[in-house]
Motif scaffolding. Structure first.
Motif, short mmCIF file in Angstrom:
data_model
loop_
_atom_site.label_atom_id
_atom_site.label_comp_id
_atom_site.label_asym_id
_atom_site.label_seq_id
_atom_site.Cartn_x
_atom_site.Cartn_y
_atom_site.Cartn_z
N ARG A 163 0.64 -1.39 -0.09
CA ARG A 163 -0.08 0.44 -0.03
C ARG A 163 0.77 1.03 0.07
NH1 ARG A 163 -4.95 -0.64 4.09
NH2 ARG A 163 -5.82 1.30 3.18
N THR A 164 2.00 1.26 0.33
CA THR A 164 2.62 2.09 0.42
C THR A 164 4.10 2.66 0.20
OG1 THR A 164 3.54 1.67 3.32
CG2 THR A 164 1.73 2.76 2.64
N GLY A 165 4.71 1.36 0.05
CA GLY A 165 6.41 0.98 -0.23
C GLY A 165 7.37 1.01 0.77
N VAL A 166 6.76 1.30 2.05
CA VAL A 166 7.48 0.78 2.38
C VAL A 166 7.63 -0.49 3.76
CG1 VAL A 166 7.66 3.23 3.64
CG2 VAL A 166 6.14 1.58 4.75
N THR A 167 8.93 -0.13 4.00
CA THR A 167 9.44 -1.87 4.54
C THR A 167 9.47 -1.73 6.07
OG1 THR A 167 10.58 -2.60 2.80
CG2 THR A 167 11.01 -3.67 4.46
N VAL A 168 8.43 -3.04 6.83
CA VAL A 168 8.84 -3.02 9.06
C VAL A 168 9.91 -3.10 8.70
CG1 VAL A 168 7.47 -3.51 10.50
CG2 VAL A 168 6.68 -2.75 8.55
N ILE A 169 11.26 -2.78 9.14
CA ILE A 169 12.60 -3.78 9.26
C ILE A 169 12.67 -4.02 10.35
CG2 ILE A 169 13.45 -1.79 7.30
CD1 ILE A 169 14.89 -0.85 9.97
N ALA A 170 11.92 -3.49 11.67
CA ALA A 170 12.44 -4.19 13.19
C ALA A 170 10.87 -3.56 13.89
CB ALA A 170 13.25 -3.23 13.27
N PHE A 171 10.67 -4.74 14.95
CA PHE A 171 9.85 -4.32 15.82
C PHE A 171 10.35 -4.27 17.44
CE2 PHE A 171 5.78 -5.23 13.38
CZ PHE A 171 5.31 -5.02 13.91
N LYS A 172 9.96 -3.70 18.33
CA LYS A 172 10.01 -3.52 19.48
C LYS A 172 8.91 -3.89 20.48
CE LYS A 172 12.74 -0.99 23.54
NZ LYS A 172 13.52 -0.02 24.22
N ASP A 173 9.44 -4.18 21.11
CA ASP A 173 7.73 -4.87 22.01
C ASP A 173 8.02 -4.55 23.38
OD1 ASP A 173 8.42 -7.89 23.10
OD2 ASP A 173 7.04 -8.41 20.64
N ASP A 174 7.25 -5.38 24.54
CA ASP A 174 8.14 -5.00 25.99
C ASP A 174 7.93 -6.57 26.32
OD1 ASP A 174 7.27 -2.36 25.80
OD2 ASP A 174 4.81 -2.74 26.70
N VAL A 175 8.03 -7.25 25.49
CA VAL A 175 9.12 -8.27 26.11
C VAL A 175 10.11 -9.16 25.67
CG1 VAL A 175 7.49 -11.50 25.79
CG2 VAL A 175 5.85 -9.61 26.32
N MET A 233 6.89 0.02 15.77
CA MET A 233 7.58 -0.63 14.61
C MET A 233 8.59 -0.03 13.82
SD MET A 233 4.62 -1.48 11.65
CE MET A 233 3.49 -0.72 12.15
N ILE A 234 9.03 -0.50 13.32
CA ILE A 234 10.60 1.27 12.75
C ILE A 234 10.90 0.39 11.12
CG2 ILE A 234 12.89 0.84 12.52
CD1 ILE A 234 13.47 0.71 15.30
N ILE A 235 9.85 1.52 10.48
CA ILE A 235 9.70 1.40 9.79
C ILE A 235 10.82 2.04 8.52
CG2 ILE A 235 7.55 1.35 9.03
CD1 ILE A 235 7.08 3.57 8.43
#
Length: 336
Positions: free
Chosen positions: A286-298, A317-319
Motif C-alpha cells: 500500500r505504501t512501499g515502505v518496509t517494516v525492518i524491526a519491531f520493539k515490544d515489551d516482552v 514499528m521501525i519502518i
C-alpha cells in the motif's frame, strides 16, 4: 538579569541617587528647603542653566562644581544606555526575549538543548526538520546574535547549569534534555540537576573524554554520545565497510535517493489497524515502505519480523522508505 536591563536599572539608580544626594547637599550646605534644594539638584543635573534659588556660598559653589562633574559622567552613561536601546536594537531584543519566554511557557513535552555549539546546532537542525518543539539554552549572547534565526528558534540566554535557567526553559514540562556543552563537568552537573528537577525526563549527554561516559551514566543520563569516537569509527568503516556506510548515509539524507527511518508506536495507529498482523496491514504493497524491526515489551527488538507478527499494545514499528513513501504511510495508518 539580561545585561541591557541591568544597565537601565543602573542608569535609573544613579539618576535618583544623584538627585537625592544633591538635594541633601543643598539642604545641609546652603540651608535650602526641600523643594528649593530638589529644584537646584534637578536644574544642575540637567545643565539647563537657570539662576540659583539664592546666591551660593563659596562652599556651595565648590559642591556645585563637583556635583556638575559627577552628573556629567552619569548623564553620559545614561545617554549611552538610551542610545543602545534606540540605535543598537536593545529594545527589540528585550521584546523578542519576552515573546520567547511566553512561547516557552506554552511548550509541553518539548526538548531542551543546552549549548549551541556544533553538536547542539546540529541537534537543533534535526529537531526542526522533524517538527519537534525545542528551546535552546546558550550562555554566550554573541553566539545567539551571530545566528541568522530565520527558523525562529526559541533561545534563552543563560547558564544551563543554574536551576532558574532550566526552570525558565520549562524543565518540569520537558520530555528530553540534550546537553552538548564543551565541558564534560558541566554536562554531568546539568544531568544531575535535570534529573533532580524532573525524575521522568530523558537526558542525552555529550562527552569528550572517555572517563566522563561512566560519570554521565551514573548521574542519570540515558544516552551518552562521544562525537570524536563516532567520527573515528565512521572513518574506519569507510575503509572496511564502504557499502554499509553508503547505505547509512542515505538514511542521513546524503545522496540522490534519500531514505528515512521512522518509528511508529501502536498508540499512534488508527483503531482500525490495531491488533492486526503485518500481512493483514499490507504495508509494503500500500505504501512501499518496509517494516525492518519491531520493539515490544516482552522480546525487545525483533529484526526482519515475520508477516504473522501481530501489532499489539506496547509495540513500536521501525519502518524504512523514501520521504514520499513514509508520508504516504503516515497519512494512511496514523491518527491525525
Amino acid at each position: 538579569m539580561p545585561r541591557s536591563i541591568e544597565r537601565i536599572f543602573i542608569a535609573t539608580f544613579l539618576f535618583f541617587l544623584s538627585i537625592i544626594g544633591g538635594t541633601i547637599g543643598y539642604v545641609v550646605i546652603e540651608g535650602y528647603g526641600i523643594v528649593d534644594a530638589a529644584y537646584m539638584a534637578v536644574i544642575t543635573f540637567s545643565t539647563v542653566g537657570f539662576t540659583e534659588v539664592n546666591p551660593l556660598s563659596d562652599i556651595g559653589k565648590i559642591f556645585t562644581t563637583g556635583y556638575i562633574v559627577v552628573n556629567l559622567a552619569i548623564f553620559a552613561y545614561s545617554v549611552s544606555v538610551v542610545s543602545s536601546f534606540l540605535f543598537e536594537g536593545e529594545l527589540q531584543k528585550i521584546f523578542k526575549n519576552l515573546k520567547s519566554s511566553r512561547e516557552v511557557k506554552k511548550l509541553n513535552q518539548h526538548v531542551i538543548v543546552c549549548g549551541f555549539g556544533k553538536n547542539g546546532a546540529q541537534a537543533c537542525e534535526e529537531l526542526y526538520a522533524e517538527n519537534r518543539p525545542f528551546v535552546v539554552v546558550e550562555r554566550d549572547p554573541e553566539v545567539i546574535k551571530s545566528f541568522s534565526n530565520e527558523r525562529n528558534y526559541m533561545f534563552i540566554n543563560g547558564n544551563a547549569t543554574m536551576d532558574e535557567v532550566l526552570e525558565e526553559a520549562g524543565i518540569v514540562r520537558a520530555s528530553t534534555v540534550i546537553t552538548a556543552l564543551p565541558n564534560d563537568a558541566d554536562n554531568v552537573f546539568i544531568t544531575l540537576t535535570a534529573r533532580g528537577m524532573n525524575q521522568g525526563i530523558r537526558v542525552i549527554a555529550k562527552a569528550s573524554e572517555a572517563n566522563s561516559e561512566t560519570k554521565l551514566y551514573r548521574a542519570g543520563a540515558e544516552h551518552v554520545v562521544m562525537p570524536d569516537r563516532l567520527g573515528g569509527i565512521h572513518m574506519a568503516n569507510l575503509v572496511t565497510k564502504p557499502v554499509v556506510i553508503e547505505f547509512l548515509e542515505l538514511l542521513n539524507g546524503v545522496g540522490e535517493e534519500k531514505l528515512m527511518l521512522e518509528e511508529v508506536p501502536y498508540s499512534r495507529m488508527k483503531d482500525e489497524f490495531h491488533d492486526l498482523s503485518l500481512k493483514d496491514l499490507n504495508i509494503r504493497q500500500r505504501t512501499g515502505v518496509t517494516v525492518i524491526a519491531f520493539k515490544d515489551d516482552v522480546q525487545g527488538f525483533i529484526f526482519n519480523p515475520h508477516s504473522d507478527k501481530i501489532v499489539s499494545e506496547g509495540d513500536t514499528m521501525i519502518i524504512l522508505g523514501r520521504y514520499d513513501q513514509i508520508h504516504n504511510f503516515l497519512d494512511i495508518y496514523l491518527k491525525h
